[in-house]
Design a protein around this motif. Structure first.
Motif, PDB file in Angstrom:
ATOM      1  N   LEU A 329       0.795  -1.225  -0.128  1.00  0.00           N
ATOM      2  CA  LEU A 329      -0.053   0.025   0.051  1.00  0.00           C
ATOM      3  C   LEU A 329       0.894   1.139  -0.007  1.00  0.00           C
ATOM      4  N   HIS A 330       0.612   1.925  -0.890  1.00  0.00           N
ATOM      5  CA  HIS A 330       1.174   3.395  -0.877  1.00  0.00           C
ATOM      6  C   HIS A 330       0.361   4.358  -0.543  1.00  0.00           C
ATOM      7  N   LEU A 331       0.722   4.871   0.806  1.00  0.00           N
ATOM      8  CA  LEU A 331      -0.039   5.849   1.628  1.00  0.00           C
ATOM      9  C   LEU A 331      -0.075   7.195   0.973  1.00  0.00           C
ATOM     10  N   PRO A 332      -0.802   8.249   1.158  1.00  0.00           N
ATOM     11  CA  PRO A 332      -0.749   9.520   0.717  1.00  0.00           C
ATOM     12  C   PRO A 332       0.385  10.352   1.378  1.00  0.00           C
ATOM     13  N   LYS A 333       1.448  10.877   0.673  1.00  0.00           N
ATOM     14  CA  LYS A 333       2.429  11.609   1.498  1.00  0.00           C
ATOM     15  C   LYS A 333       2.090  12.821   1.624  1.00  0.00           C
ATOM     16  N   LYS A 334       0.863  13.156   2.509  1.00  0.00           N
ATOM     17  CA  LYS A 334       0.216  14.373   2.642  1.00  0.00           C
ATOM     18  C   LYS A 334      -0.187  14.854   4.123  1.00  0.00           C
ATOM     19  N   TYR A 335      -0.123  15.784   4.657  1.00  0.00           N
ATOM     20  CA  TYR A 335      -0.326  16.181   5.857  1.00  0.00           C
ATOM     21  C   TYR A 335      -1.902  16.115   5.853  1.00  0.00           C
ATOM     22  N   ARG A 336      -2.623  15.531   6.842  1.00  0.00           N
ATOM     23  CA  ARG A 336      -3.868  15.360   7.390  1.00  0.00           C
ATOM     24  C   ARG A 336      -4.629  14.745   6.242  1.00  0.00           C
ATOM     25  N   SER A 337      -3.850  13.612   5.869  1.00  0.00           N
ATOM     26  CA  SER A 337      -4.569  12.676   4.789  1.00  0.00           C
ATOM     27  C   SER A 337      -5.038  11.235   5.635  1.00  0.00           C
ATOM     28  N   ALA A 338      -5.045  11.305   6.851  1.00  0.00           N
ATOM     29  CA  ALA A 338      -5.628   9.996   7.770  1.00  0.00           C
ATOM     30  C   ALA A 338      -6.116  10.693   8.874  1.00  0.00           C
ATOM     31  N   TYR A 339      -7.497  10.468   9.141  1.00  0.00           N
ATOM     32  CA  TYR A 339      -8.160  11.028  10.223  1.00  0.00           C
ATOM     33  C   TYR A 339      -8.315   9.772  11.123  1.00  0.00           C
ATOM     34  N   ILE A 340      -8.059   9.969  12.205  1.00  0.00           N
ATOM     35  CA  ILE A 340      -7.871   9.174  13.392  1.00  0.00           C
ATOM     36  C   ILE A 340      -9.432   8.963  13.809  1.00  0.00           C
ATOM     37  N   ILE A 341     -10.006   7.785  13.728  1.00  0.00           N
ATOM     38  CA  ILE A 341     -11.478   7.678  14.244  1.00  0.00           C
ATOM     39  C   ILE A 341     -11.425   7.145  15.515  1.00  0.00           C
ATOM     40  N   ASP A 342     -10.690   6.067  15.673  1.00  0.00           N
ATOM     41  CA  ASP A 342     -10.354   5.613  17.029  1.00  0.00           C
ATOM     42  C   ASP A 342      -9.241   4.960  17.483  1.00  0.00           C
ATOM     43  N   GLY A 343      -8.466   5.392  18.750  1.00  0.00           N
ATOM     44  CA  GLY A 343      -7.090   5.158  19.196  1.00  0.00           C
ATOM     45  C   GLY A 343      -6.252   6.149  19.175  1.00  0.00           C
ATOM     46  N   GLN A 344      -6.829   7.261  19.358  1.00  0.00           N
ATOM     47  CA  GLN A 344      -5.981   8.642  19.301  1.00  0.00           C
ATOM     48  C   GLN A 344      -4.989   8.357  20.614  1.00  0.00           C
ATOM     49  N   HIS A 345      -5.356   8.015  21.489  1.00  0.00           N
ATOM     50  CA  HIS A 345      -4.437   7.843  22.903  1.00  0.00           C
ATOM     51  C   HIS A 345      -3.588   6.826  22.591  1.00  0.00           C
ATOM     52  N   ARG A 346      -3.548   5.721  22.160  1.00  0.00           N
ATOM     53  CA  ARG A 346      -2.942   4.634  21.668  1.00  0.00           C
ATOM     54  C   ARG A 346      -1.477   5.166  20.712  1.00  0.00           C
ATOM     55  N   LEU A 347      -2.146   5.989  19.922  1.00  0.00           N
ATOM     56  CA  LEU A 347      -1.275   6.571  18.552  1.00  0.00           C
ATOM     57  C   LEU A 347      -0.206   7.506  19.385  1.00  0.00           C
ATOM     58  N   TYR A 348      -0.814   8.677  20.193  1.00  0.00           N
ATOM     59  CA  TYR A 348      -0.165   9.704  20.808  1.00  0.00           C
ATOM     60  C   TYR A 348       0.576   9.179  22.005  1.00  0.00           C
ATOM     61  N   GLY A 349       0.287   7.938  22.502  1.00  0.00           N
ATOM     62  CA  GLY A 349       1.252   7.381  23.575  1.00  0.00           C
ATOM     63  C   GLY A 349       2.480   7.008  23.184  1.00  0.00           C
TER      64      GLY A 349
END
Length: 760
Positions: A329-349
């Protein structure tokens, strides 16, 4: 560019430890200086408005509050310093914006630069909440911007930074025209709510808050040097294509964005995420860092993909007959291209963890979900986890249900949107006083929704039909939203202007849930009265309706001005739905006092019911005061003082004779000696006062003087007047009299003093 201009520019900038040193001063609310004790300059400073903080053994420390504009500028500067920008200006400075005309400059409040970004920030502030026009200012920026960028590129040859102009304001709202002008120059408006949001985010996430900031400033722009290829599985779910993969947290943080539900994102509705909790983040970070913990459950994201920005290369070797496919998978190389729906605390941890580039986290990525579908998914995921707060749910309804085909859902959305408008519009007197999303304030969106539901403003609806049109709602959501919001803003604004001292008091009796409910309901009553007498109709403008309402609001204003402490406590201590009703009915009584011709439906029945309940409570309390306290305590003190002769010596002669005679009369009709009455049992409530007065100074002054009345004039007669008042109400209560709420409060006060205090 000349070396002189280059040198002058870099003289204005600081980096590294210099930023840290200046930050210590910028983040303070006041200027600080210290001088040797007795120095002559101290007197000069005091004359200039400085104040003495502390006098030490050899030094005197002084402080002076920063002016409003400086305070705000320093707050914004401090934010970008804490967000890790490598180069910042020391103070405001002029930067050339025309290489041909060196006199053409722009005064820059804040210049912030890192390896990839240059921010130019203008700061505008006001002491009081206001609305201003920036059309001339933004018109100048429009013509200066290209020159400013050219100057910066010349100062940093070979660099290709991203630029963003930010207009930062405090206590100033900007018009839609200004917002449009900002968009045309690729600028952005940061209100103080946005500044506070990033300030709070930085305090919780540290430098990781930069990811959220950059996602906001440069949404959709390329991220240089991002390695975006990852192994993944492509699948189908609920009619959507999704990808499942593991990714280093650092990569996802760069492209990720969290739609926090607060004022910083009010132009990106619908939004849905709760704010990050610092305590929870610390726990997760500790779990990852110290316990080598991990989270096997997936972070759920929505990838925003424009044509060609998301590519899935299927591998040549697949499982036959499988719906799923494996590949790269080639993810978009762009700011704000993935909205975090669930798991923000896990990610920012992981954001400040040493494992952010060496661990991977599992992700399920959907693609191009509508914002409303993201909200629904968020709600479904959280259904069986930590409950979504009522205020956040109501706020989400404003966006999620607005376009529903159900009238019931539309009305829910309308109520929520009105509450949000009242809390977020700077013209509203309830600005910043309503809980919106996760921002907790003194008034809930739910309470405003309840008031609107109980009123006739919205009428009655079923899922597929309007049963009864409202005074403001006839089926057109936008019109009803505008009219009701405008009417309430005008009405509450009038109350605020006329009652400014009370309105601005902390914990006042108006700006609370039941207060807003009561005012909305009395406004509804008055609108109904005006419609009934054909003074207004549904075609009337909000200005005309408000002008007709004002005389009734004057009665409400008079009521608030005349409120005493006892009445305030009575209203505040009434809780739940009965408390809301009591507040509303109290306002009805205030208006009816001046306008007896208004018929308030249900008011008389409410008063009769309340009076009956008051009578029962009052009689019970008075009986307890008389039989469980006065009768016991007065006798005990007389016995302690006079022994066996207590009744003869302690009771006034007339009361003594009457009690003996009455007891003898009753006992002549009683055959069983064990049932005969004592003279002491024949006393009336008022008789205890006479006994108390007879033995006042020696026995009863300390016991029966109400707290706070120790020094009132009038002696023992005045200090025992409460018994006279109790006796009056008791005698009235036994016939056809209705105890008023004020009288009941008085009785409760005496009961608490004598009964409750004696039992603790």
């Amino acid at each position: 560019m000349t070396e002189e201009l280059r040198a002058k520019f870099f003289e204005n900038l600081i980096t590294g430890d210099e930023i840290s040193q200046l930050l210590r001063l910028k983040k303070l609310d006041s200027y600080k200086e210290s001088f040797n004790n007795g120095a002559a300059i101290i007197e000069d400073k005091l004359k200039e408005g400085w104040e003495v903080d502390v006098i030490l053994k050899s030094k005197t420390k002084l402080s002076k509050p920063k002016p409003n504009d400086t305070l705000f500028k320093d707050k914004v500067w401090s934010l970008f310093a804490r967000l890790g920008f490598k180069f910042l200006n020391k103070e405001s400075f002029n930067l050339s914006c025309d290489k041909k005309d060196l006199s053409a400059v722009h005064n820059i409040d804040i210049f912030a630069k890192d390896d990839e970004t240059v921010l130019i920030i203008d700061c505008q502030s006001s002491i009081k909440n206001s609305v201003s026009s920036f059309d001339e200012h933004l018109e100048q920026i429009k013509y200066k911007k290209a020159g400013l960028i050219a100057t910066i590129l010349a100062l940093y040859p070979g660099a290709k930074p991203k630029f963003k102009y930010i207009l930062a304001t405090r206590n100033i709202g900007i018009s839609q025209e200004d917002e449009a002008a900002l968009n045309k120059i690729d600028g952005i408006h940061f209100s103080e709510e946005v500044i506070d949001y990033y300030d709070s985010l930085q305090s919780q996430l540290g430098l990781a808050a930069r990811y959220q900031l950059l996602g906001s400033l440069f949404a959709g722009q390329d991220i240089p040097d991002l390695e975006n290829k990852i192994p993944a599985i492509e699948g189908k779910m609920g009619g959507h294509t999704y990808y499942s993969f593991s990714i280093e947290p650092e990569k996802l943080l760069k492209i990720g964005y969290v739609l926090h539900r607060n004022k910083a994102h009010e132009n990106m509705m619908p939004t849905y995420q709760r704010l990050i909790k610092k305590a929870r983040l610390k726990e997760i970070h500790k779990f990852i860092e110290e316990e080598a913990g991990y989270f096997p459950n997936s972070v759920i994201i929505n990838i925003v993909s424009t044509k060609g920005s998301l590519v899935f290369e299927r591998a040549s070797n697949q499982v036959p007959d499988s719906i799923s496919r494996i590949g790269i998978l080639h993810l978009p190389k762009k700011y704000r291209s993935a909205y975090i729906i669930d798991g923000q605390h896990r990610l920012y941890g992981y954001a400040n963890s040493k494992y952010r580039n060496t661990n991977t986290i599992p992700v399920v990525a959907l693609v191009n979900l509508d914002r409303s579908d993201q909200v629904k998914l968020f709600m479904q995921i959280n259904e069986n986890q930590k409950p979504v707060s009522k205020d956040l749910r109501n706020t989400l309804d404003a966006d999620l249900l607005w376009d529903s085909e159900s009238y019931i859902d539309q009305i829910k959305a309308l109520k929520s949107r009105i509450a949000i408008k009242l809390g977020e519009d700077r013209r509203s007197p309830l600005y910043d006083k309503i809980s919106i999303g996760e921002d907790k304030k003194s008034i809930s969106t739910q309470q405003i929704g309840i008031a609107l539901s109980k009123s006739d403003f919205l009428g009655k609806v079923k899922a597929k039909e309007i049963e009864k049109v409202g005074t403001f709602y006839t089926g057109h959501l936008n019109k009803a939203f505008q009219n009701i919001s405008d009417f309430l803003i005008k009405s509450f604004g009038y109350l605020k202007d006329e009652l400014s001292d009370l309105w601005n008091q902390e914990g006042n009796i108006i700006v609370i849930n039941k207060g807003i409910y009561g005012i909305v309901m009395i406004l509804n009553d008055c609108v109904n009265h005006l419609i009934k007498h054909e003074m207004i109709d549904q075609s009337s403008s909000m200005k005309d309706i408000f002008d007709e309402i004002k005389p009734y609001l004057d009665s409400v204003i008079k009521f608030y001005r005349e409120l005493n402490e006892s009445q305030i406590n009575e209203l505040k201590s009434a809780y739940g739905m009965p408390g809301d009703a009591k507040y509303w009915r109290t306002l009805q009584l205030a208006v009816r006092k001046d306008y007896p011709e208004i018929f308030f439906i249900g008011l008389d029945d409410y008063l009769k019911k309340e009076e009956k309940e008051n009578n029962e409570t009052a009689f019970l309390y008075i009986r307890e005061i008389e039989n469980e306290y006065l009768k016991v305590v007065v006798r005990q003190k007389l016995e302690d003082e006079f022994g066996k002769a207590w009744f003869k010596k302690g009771v006034p002669e007339k009361i003594y004779s009457d009690a003996i005679a009455l007891a003898a009369k009753k006992n002549r009709e009683i055959d069983n000696e064990d049932e005969e009455k004592e003279p002491w049992d024949q006393l009336h409530l008022i008789d205890y006062r006479e006994i108390i007065l007879k033995n006042w100074q020696k026995l009863f002054e300390g016991t029966f003087t109400k707290p706070g009345e120790e020094k009132i004039s009038g002696g023992k007669e005045a200090k025992t007047k409460w018994v006279v008042e109790l006796n009056r109400i008791r005698n009235e209560n036994s016939h056809t009299y209705y105890v008023t709420s004020e009288e009941l409060s008085f009785i409760e006060e005496i009961h608490d003093w004598l009964i409750k205090s004696s039992s603790t």
